[in-house]
Design a protein around this motif. Sequence first.
Motif, PDB file in Angstrom:
ATOM      1  N   ARG A  53       0.833  -1.207   0.000  1.00 21.82           N
ATOM      2  CA  ARG A  53       0.000   0.000   0.000  1.00 21.82           C
ATOM      3  C   ARG A  53       0.872   1.264   0.000  1.00 21.82           C
ATOM      4  N   GLU A  54       1.877   1.246   0.829  1.00 23.27           N
ATOM      5  CA  GLU A  54       2.781   2.405   0.883  1.00 23.27           C
ATOM      6  C   GLU A  54       3.491   2.615  -0.455  1.00 23.27           C
ATOM      7  N   ALA A  55       3.848   1.504  -1.096  1.00 22.73           N
ATOM      8  CA  ALA A  55       4.520   1.628  -2.395  1.00 22.73           C
ATOM      9  C   ALA A  55       3.593   2.212  -3.443  1.00 22.73           C
ATOM     10  N   LEU A  56       2.329   1.853  -3.384  1.00 21.06           N
ATOM     11  CA  LEU A  56       1.363   2.386  -4.336  1.00 21.06           C
ATOM     12  C   LEU A  56       1.134   3.892  -4.124  1.00 21.06           C
ATOM     13  N   LEU A  57       1.198   4.294  -2.874  1.00 22.12           N
ATOM     14  CA  LEU A  57       0.974   5.712  -2.578  1.00 22.12           C
ATOM     15  C   LEU A  57       2.249   6.564  -2.767  1.00 22.12           C
ATOM     16  N   SER A 111       6.860   6.200  -6.770  1.00 22.39           N
ATOM     17  CA  SER A 111       7.354   5.118  -7.647  1.00 22.39           C
ATOM     18  C   SER A 111       6.229   4.513  -8.462  1.00 22.39           C
ATOM     19  N   ALA A 112       4.996   4.533  -7.934  1.00 24.03           N
ATOM     20  CA  ALA A 112       3.868   3.923  -8.651  1.00 24.03           C
ATOM     21  C   ALA A 112       3.482   4.734  -9.871  1.00 24.03           C
ATOM     22  N   VAL A 113       3.788   6.031  -9.914  1.00 21.31           N
ATOM     23  CA  VAL A 113       3.414   6.873 -11.049  1.00 21.31           C
ATOM     24  C   VAL A 113       4.653   7.436 -11.741  1.00 21.31           C
ATOM     25  N   SER A 114       5.791   6.793 -11.468  1.00 21.96           N
ATOM     26  CA  SER A 114       7.049   7.269 -12.032  1.00 21.96           C
ATOM     27  C   SER A 114       7.079   7.001 -13.528  1.00 21.96           C
ATOM     28  N   ASP A 115       7.872   7.821 -14.204  1.00 20.30           N
ATOM     29  CA  ASP A 115       8.070   7.574 -15.627  1.00 20.30           C
ATOM     30  C   ASP A 115       8.965   6.375 -15.878  1.00 20.30           C
ATOM     31  N   ASP A 116       9.624   5.930 -14.815  1.00 24.06           N
ATOM     32  CA  ASP A 116      10.512   4.766 -14.937  1.00 24.06           C
ATOM     33  C   ASP A 116       9.656   3.506 -14.860  1.00 24.06           C
ATOM     34  N   ALA A 117       9.712   2.764 -15.925  1.00 24.33           N
ATOM     35  CA  ALA A 117       8.891   1.536 -15.991  1.00 24.33           C
ATOM     36  C   ALA A 117       9.360   0.494 -15.000  1.00 24.33           C
ATOM     37  N   GLU A 118      10.661   0.465 -14.732  1.00 27.58           N
ATOM     38  CA  GLU A 118      11.169  -0.545 -13.787  1.00 27.58           C
ATOM     39  C   GLU A 118      10.642  -0.289 -12.380  1.00 27.58           C
ATOM     40  N   LEU A 119      10.607   0.978 -12.005  1.00 27.74           N
ATOM     41  CA  LEU A 119      10.070   1.296 -10.675  1.00 27.74           C
ATOM     42  C   LEU A 119       8.588   0.915 -10.578  1.00 27.74           C
ATOM     43  N   ARG A 120       7.884   1.266 -11.622  1.00 24.95           N
ATOM     44  CA  ARG A 120       6.451   0.898 -11.625  1.00 24.95           C
ATOM     45  C   ARG A 120       6.288  -0.608 -11.639  1.00 24.95           C
ATOM     46  N   GLY A 121       7.177  -1.305 -12.359  1.00 22.04           N
ATOM     47  CA  GLY A 121       7.095  -2.771 -12.402  1.00 22.04           C
ATOM     48  C   GLY A 121       7.386  -3.401 -11.054  1.00 22.04           C
ATOM     49  N   ALA A 122       8.366  -2.820 -10.339  1.00 23.10           N
ATOM     50  CA  ALA A 122       8.686  -3.366  -9.008  1.00 23.10           C
ATOM     51  C   ALA A 122       7.514  -3.192  -8.042  1.00 23.10           C
ATOM     52  N   VAL A 123       6.855  -2.044  -8.158  1.00 25.35           N
ATOM     53  CA  VAL A 123       5.668  -1.834  -7.289  1.00 25.35           C
ATOM     54  C   VAL A 123       4.558  -2.826  -7.652  1.00 25.35           C
ATOM     55  N   ALA A 124       4.378  -3.046  -8.950  1.00 23.18           N
ATOM     56  CA  ALA A 124       3.320  -3.980  -9.394  1.00 23.18           C
ATOM     57  C   ALA A 124       3.604  -5.399  -8.888  1.00 23.18           C
ATOM     58  N   VAL A 125       4.892  -5.784  -8.967  1.00 24.76           N
ATOM     59  CA  VAL A 125       5.236  -7.131  -8.468  1.00 24.76           C
ATOM     60  C   VAL A 125       4.986  -7.218  -6.969  1.00 24.76           C
ATOM     61  N   GLN A 126       5.323  -6.205  -6.230  1.00 25.49           N
ATOM     62  CA  GLN A 126       5.113  -6.200  -4.783  1.00 25.49           C
ATOM     63  C   GLN A 126       3.613  -6.289  -4.442  1.00 25.49           C
ATOM     64  N   VAL A 127       2.826  -5.556  -5.196  1.00 31.66           N
ATOM     65  CA  VAL A 127       1.361  -5.606  -4.969  1.00 31.66           C
ATOM     66  C   VAL A 127       0.811  -6.988  -5.279  1.00 31.66           C
TER      67      VAL A 127
END
Length: 261
Positions: free
Chosen positions: A151-155, A158-174
């Motif tokens: 939840r913290e990662a989504l908020l 990193s969840a709305v970053s232009d970096d796809a890897e950061l967004r991907g890491a958050v998605a995997v964590q979720v």
Amino acid sequence: MSRAGTARTTRLVAIAAVVGVLGLAGHAAPAGALPSPADAVVVDTTTTTVVPTTTTVVPTTTTSSTTTSTTPPTTTTSTSTTTTTTPTTTTTAPGTTSTGTTPWGLIALVVVLVLLIALVVFVMVARNRKSALAAWRRRALPAMSDARLAREALLSPSAVSDDAELRGAVAVQVDRASTALERVGSTSPDPAAGGSATTAAGALRGLAFAIEADRLLRHGAAAPTGVQLAQADEARRDRDAELGGALSRLQAHVTPPAGKG
């Protein structure tokens, strides 16, 4: 009179006549005198008449009467005897102990044994359920912690970053945290606790979808309108509130108050 009787009477009369004649002749002749010719003739005649007397024997007919013995039929009459039993009502006055054939002592013993067995089974089931619930809490606690971190990662940015890897890491964590919550919910011995875990997993995925939709709206080819941005922001905040409530309810099942469970 019958024919045989008549013949017998005739014969007796003839003999009596002969005897009478002889008697008269003996009285009439003097002693030592010879009979006169006339007397001789009379005697001879009488003798001649008596000597050739033919005795006719009438055959006796014996009639045998056949005696028919008729035995009347014997009728046996069986009289049914009906026995009427009057029910006897026994009234036991208060304070009087009536001794019957029912083994009340044995029945009471069986009831006590059944209650004891039921109590032992209940205690064992409760103990097993308590042990299973404790094991489930030990598994649910890490999953709940992972959900809070996701939840913290989504908020975070990193969840709305232009970096796809950061967004991907958050998605995997979720995804990992949601899967762990669903697994915990399906294996819970308590339906309420399992429902809380499943609801939390759905809320976490819903928050991730709302945040991604908001990002796409803001970085789309066409500039979003104010209404669209307001709606996206409202959806994100609603999904976050749902996730917070689900995690709070799950927390109550994972770490109950002291003295409960």
